[in-house]
Scaffold this active site. Structure first.
Site, PDB file in Angstrom:
ATOM      1  N   GLU A   1       0.887  -1.252  -0.053  1.00  0.00           N
ATOM      2  CA  GLU A   1      -0.036   0.090  -0.030  1.00  0.00           C
ATOM      3  C   GLU A   1       0.925   1.255   0.112  1.00  0.00           C
ATOM      4  O   GLU A   1       0.653   2.197  -0.693  1.00  0.00           O
ATOM      5  CB  GLU A   1      -0.747   0.029   1.322  1.00  0.00           C
ATOM      6  CG  GLU A   1      -1.726   1.229   1.314  1.00  0.00           C
ATOM      7  CD  GLU A   1      -2.921   1.240   0.143  1.00  0.00           C
ATOM      8  OE1 GLU A   1      -3.622   0.510   0.288  1.00  0.00           O
ATOM      9  OE2 GLU A   1      -2.696   2.249  -0.671  1.00  0.00           O
TER      10      GLU A   1
ATOM     11  N   GLU B   1      16.672  14.569  -4.000  1.00  0.00           N
ATOM     12  CA  GLU B   1      18.044  13.970  -3.927  1.00  0.00           C
ATOM     13  C   GLU B   1      18.961  14.874  -4.603  1.00  0.00           C
ATOM     14  O   GLU B   1      18.671  15.788  -5.314  1.00  0.00           O
ATOM     15  CB  GLU B   1      17.859  12.542  -4.713  1.00  0.00           C
ATOM     16  CG  GLU B   1      16.758  11.685  -4.409  1.00  0.00           C
ATOM     17  CD  GLU B   1      17.159  10.753  -3.367  1.00  0.00           C
ATOM     18  OE1 GLU B   1      18.030  10.574  -3.154  1.00  0.00           O
ATOM     19  OE2 GLU B   1      15.942  10.353  -2.605  1.00  0.00           O
TER      20      GLU B   1
ATOM     21  N   LYS C   1       4.965   4.404 -10.013  1.00  0.00           N
ATOM     22  CA  LYS C   1       3.852   4.359  -9.335  1.00  0.00           C
ATOM     23  C   LYS C   1       2.387   4.171 -10.199  1.00  0.00           C
ATOM     24  O   LYS C   1       1.451   3.540  -9.811  1.00  0.00           O
ATOM     25  CB  LYS C   1       3.545   5.662  -8.589  1.00  0.00           C
ATOM     26  CG  LYS C   1       4.582   5.815  -7.287  1.00  0.00           C
ATOM     27  CD  LYS C   1       4.614   7.241  -6.552  1.00  0.00           C
ATOM     28  CE  LYS C   1       5.695   7.321  -5.588  1.00  0.00           C
ATOM     29  NZ  LYS C   1       5.653   8.613  -5.248  1.00  0.00           N
TER      30      LYS C   1
END
Lengths: 418, 418
Positions: free
Chosen positions: B131, B192, B207
Site C-alpha cells: 500500500e 535527492e 507508481k
C-alpha cells in the site's frame, strides 16, 4: 471458493434498481475476482403490479410479504432500501434476528438507532453494514475502519449534503437567489418539496453522527450537534465571501478539544485555497486530520442511484467474503460506544455583515480590540462586511452586543480553518 | 481472538522508525479493535553500533544477518524498508519462500518485479502487500481493490510525486525559478542530490504502473509510459498558465481508449476549478473516473515517515486478520495479468509559448484552422502564448511544422481535461 450468495432487497426504487443493474453488469468480474456469485432471490415491493416491468426486465421475483424473505433460509443478506424509520427498523431487526446479514443506506435510521440495531446484529453473529448511508459513493466508513485503526483522528469535516452544496454552488456561480435555486433543485427532483431535512442541516447532522461513531469510537447524540442551516444565506454574503477569498459551504465538523468533542453543522466560510472549497454541486467530501497521516480527503458523489448502489455492493462483497472466511461476523462499529463529552465553544474568526451602521466602523472596531482581516464598507457608510481576527466566544459575544447598539447585524458566520 | 503477531523489519531508517513509533503508540487501540498484538521481533541493520540508541529507546533486537530473520519461525510478517532493487528483491523472495508474509513500501521494486514476487507469494500461500508504495499515506490500493470490484474504472490520474509537486507549487506561489526551488528542495533533504528520478518523471511512472495493475487488472510496461519531466518548465509558462486559469502539475495518467490504455507522465495544465489543481506542495492525490461511482478522488500526504508507516500498518493489520480468518492468503493483484495494449495518441488541446514570431499570429492561426481558446501576444509582437482548441495528433503535428517556419516554439504542454 466458488459460492453462491442469495440476496433479498427491500424496496425497488432508484437505488435498488441501480443495485440490480450493477450486480448484473459486474457479475462476471465479481466472480473472477472473488469466486462469489450473487443472485437476487426476492424483492419486497408494495405492489407487484406497479413494478411488473422492472421485474420482468431483470427476472426478479417480487413479493409483498416481508415474512417470505424472513423465512427463506437460503437468503443470507437482506439489503434495506426503503428508507425512513418504520417499518425499516423493525424489518432490519427481524432480519438480523433470523441470522441474516443486513446492508442499508438508511442514514436517519443508522444515526438514531445504529447502536440498538448493531447490538442485535452482534447478538446474532451477523453483520450490519451501512457504507452508503454517509456520502453515497465515497468509501469513507471502510476507510475509517481500515486505514485509521492505528492512527488517531483529531478532526473530521465533511460536505455531506449534496442538495445544499448544489444550491450554494449555483448561488455562487449562476448568481441566483436562495429561493430561485431551491425551486430549480425541487423541479429537478433534487430537493424535496419540504426541504427542511436538507436546508436546515438535519441530513448532514445525521451523517456526522455516523462519522463520529467510526472516527472517534464515540456516540454523538443529535442534541449535541450545533445545527444551523442555509436558509439565511444571501447573495450578498456569497459576494463578500468571494471578495475576501472564501466559499460558503454547509460544513459538518467534529473536532477533539482536550478530551471533548465539538460537533456542528453550519454554513461557514472556507478559504478558496482549501481542497474543500472545490467540492461543487452535488459532490461530497470528507476531510480528516489525524496524528499519523496528517491531512487527507476523500471526494466523490454524495448521492445518485449508481454511486449509492456501488457502496451497497462493496458492503455485500465484504460481508460475503467474511461469511466464507470467518465464523465471527464483522461490524462497522460496536454497539456499546461511550457518549461524547461535548465541547460547546470554539475560538473562531467570523464573517459579519452589517447595515445601518451609525459609527465610524474601523475606529469602533479598534476600540473593541478587533483587527479585521478583511474589510469592506459601502460608500454611504451604513453597510459593511468584514472578517474578524480569532475571537473567543466571550469576545465574540461582547462584540455582538456592542455592534447591536450601533448597527443592524444582518449575518454572522464562522470562518473555518486555522 | 487474542493473538500475538511477530514482525521483522528490514532497515531502520526514517520510515522504519515511524513504524516502530506508530505500532508502539497504537498497541492498545489495535488490540482493543482487532484482538491482535504486534511485536517487532527483529530489525535488520547494516551496523548494530550505528543504531544502538534507537534500539535501546524502543527495546529492539537488532541483527545484521538476514538469515536470522529467515530462520526464525515465530516471525510471520517481514516488512521491507531498505528500498532499492538489490538485495531487497532477493530478501523478499526468500522471505516469501520461507512462508512469511511481506509488506513493502518499495515502489521501484514493485513496479518492475511485482508480478514475479507476487507469483512467489501465491506459490507459498503468503501475502505480498505494498500500500505504501503509491501515494504514501493515501489508502489508494486497498480502495481500488475493495470499492471498485463491481465497478469499471475508465480513467485514473494522479499527482504522485511530492518533490516535483512541491517544486511546481513553489515556482507558482513564491515565484522562484526551477533552479532555485530545486536547490531549496535539496537543502531541505526533500529532493535527492541527483533529482533525475523525481524531476524526469520516473518515480511517478513507477507508481502509475502499480496503479494500472490494480485499476485495470493489466500489466503496464515502463516502456509504454510516455514520460516527460518538469526540467523545461519556466516561470513564464507558469505565469501564462495562471493567467489562462490553469495550474501546471506533473500528472500521471492512464485512460482506457477503445480497449487500449493510454499511459503518460507529463507536466500538464489543469483547470484551477478542478480538485487536482488544489493539491499543493508535497501532497498527492489520485482522481478516478468509473462507470458506477463517476468521479472520485483520494487526497493525502505522498511521503513522510509517519504517513508511510501508517500505510504499512494498514497492510500488516489486513494480513494478520486474514491469517487468522482464512487459510487462503490475500494478494493485492494476481501475478498473471495480461499486458496493456497501448494507445499512443490522444486528442488534446495544447498550451504553446512562442518567441521570434515573424507573422501576424491570429491571422496565421486562423489560416491553420486553429481557434485559440486563450491568447496573449507581447506588445512587440514577437512572443506569444495561447491555448489551442482540441487537436488530433495529426493536426498538432501539422501546426507545429507550420509554426516552426515562422517562430521559435519555446514550450508545448497538453491541457488536461475535457
Amino acid at each position: 471458493m466458488d459460492k453462491e450468495v442469495k440476496i433479498a432487497v427491500l424496496g425497488l426504487g432508484v437505488v435498488a434498481n441501480g443495485l440490480v443493474e450493477n450486480l448484473t453488469a459486474a457479475k462476471e468480474k465479481i466472480k473472477q475476482q472473488t469466486g462469489l456469485t450473487f443472485s437476487i432471490a426476492k424483492v419486497l415491493v408494495r405492489s407487484k403490479e406497479n413494478k411488473k416491468k422492472q421485474a420482468e426486465k431483470h427476472q426478479l421475483v417480487l413479493t409483498t410479504e416481508f415474512d417470505e424473505i424472513l423465512e427463506d433460509s437460503d437468503i443470507a443478506i437482506v439489503v434495506e432500501l426503503i428508507g425512513g424509520i418504520h417499518p425499516a427498523k423493525e424489518w432490519i431487526a427481524q432480519a438480523l434476528q433470523h441470522k441474516k446479514h443486513v446492508v442499508t443506506a438508511n442514514k436517519d435510521l443508522i444515526a438514531q438507532f445504529g447502536n440498538e440495531l448493531t447490538a442485535i446484529a452482534e447478538e446474532n453473529n451477523v453483520s450490519l453494514f451501512y457504507e452508503a448511508s454517509v456520502a453515497g459513493g465515497i468509501p469513507i466508513l471502510q476507510t475509517l475502519n481500515s486505514s485509521f485503526i492505528a492512527d488517531e483522528i483529531t478532526e473530521i469535516q465533511g460536505i455531506l449534503n449534496g442538495t445544499t452544496n448544489f444550491m450554494l454552488t449555483q448561488m455562487t456561480e449562476a448568481e441566483i437567489s436562495y429561493d430561485e435555486v431551491l425551486k430549480t433543485a425541487q423541479s429537478a427532483g433534487f430537493a424535496e418539496s419540504d426541504p427542511t431535512n436538507d436546508v436546515d442541516g438535519w441530513d448532514a447532522a445525521y451523517k456526522l453522527m455516523i462519522l463520529v461513531r467510526l472516527a472517534f469510537s464515540k456516540d454523538l447524540s443529535l442534541n449535541d450537534v450545533q445545527i444551523k442551516g442555509i436558509r439565511e444565506i444571501t447573495q450578498t454574503d456569497i459576494f463578500y465571501a468571494q471578495k475576501f477569498g472564501y466559499q460558503i459551504k454547509l460544513l459538518a465538523q467534529a473536532e477533539k478539544v482536550s478530551g471533548e468533542i465539538y460537533a456542528a453543522v453550519s454554513p461557514v466560510l472556507i478559504s478558496q485555497t482549501h481542497p474543500l472549497a472545490l467540492v461543487k454541486n452535488e459532490m461530497n467530501a470528507v476531510f480528516i486530520e489525524s496524528e499519523a497521516i496528517g491531512s487527507s480527503m476523500l471526494y466523490g458523489p454524495g448521492a445518485g442511484a449508481s454511486p449509492t448502489a456501488a457502496s451497497v455492493v462493496t458492503d455485500i462483497l465484504k460481508i460475503a467474503q467474511n461469511m466464507i472466511d470467518s465464523s465471527q461476523a464483522l461490524q462497522m462499529s460496536t454497539s456499546d460506544l461511550p457518549s461524547c463529552k461535548i465541547h460547546e465553544e470554539m475560538t473562531s474568526s467570523y464573517y459579519l455583515l452589517l447595515s445601518d451602521c451609525k459609527v465610524d466602523l474601523p475606529a469602533f472596531l479598534e476600540k473593541q480590540q478587533i483587527t479585521p482581516v478583511f474589510f469592506k464598507q459601502q460608500p454611504k457608510n451604513t453597510g459593511a462586511a468584514f472578517i474578524t481576527n480569532q475571537l473567543t466566544v466571550e469576545q465574540k459575544n461582547s462584540l455582538l452586543e456592542q455592534l447591536q447598539q450601533v448597527s443592524h447585524i444582518k449575518q454572522i458566520l464562522s470562518v473555518w480553518g486555522k
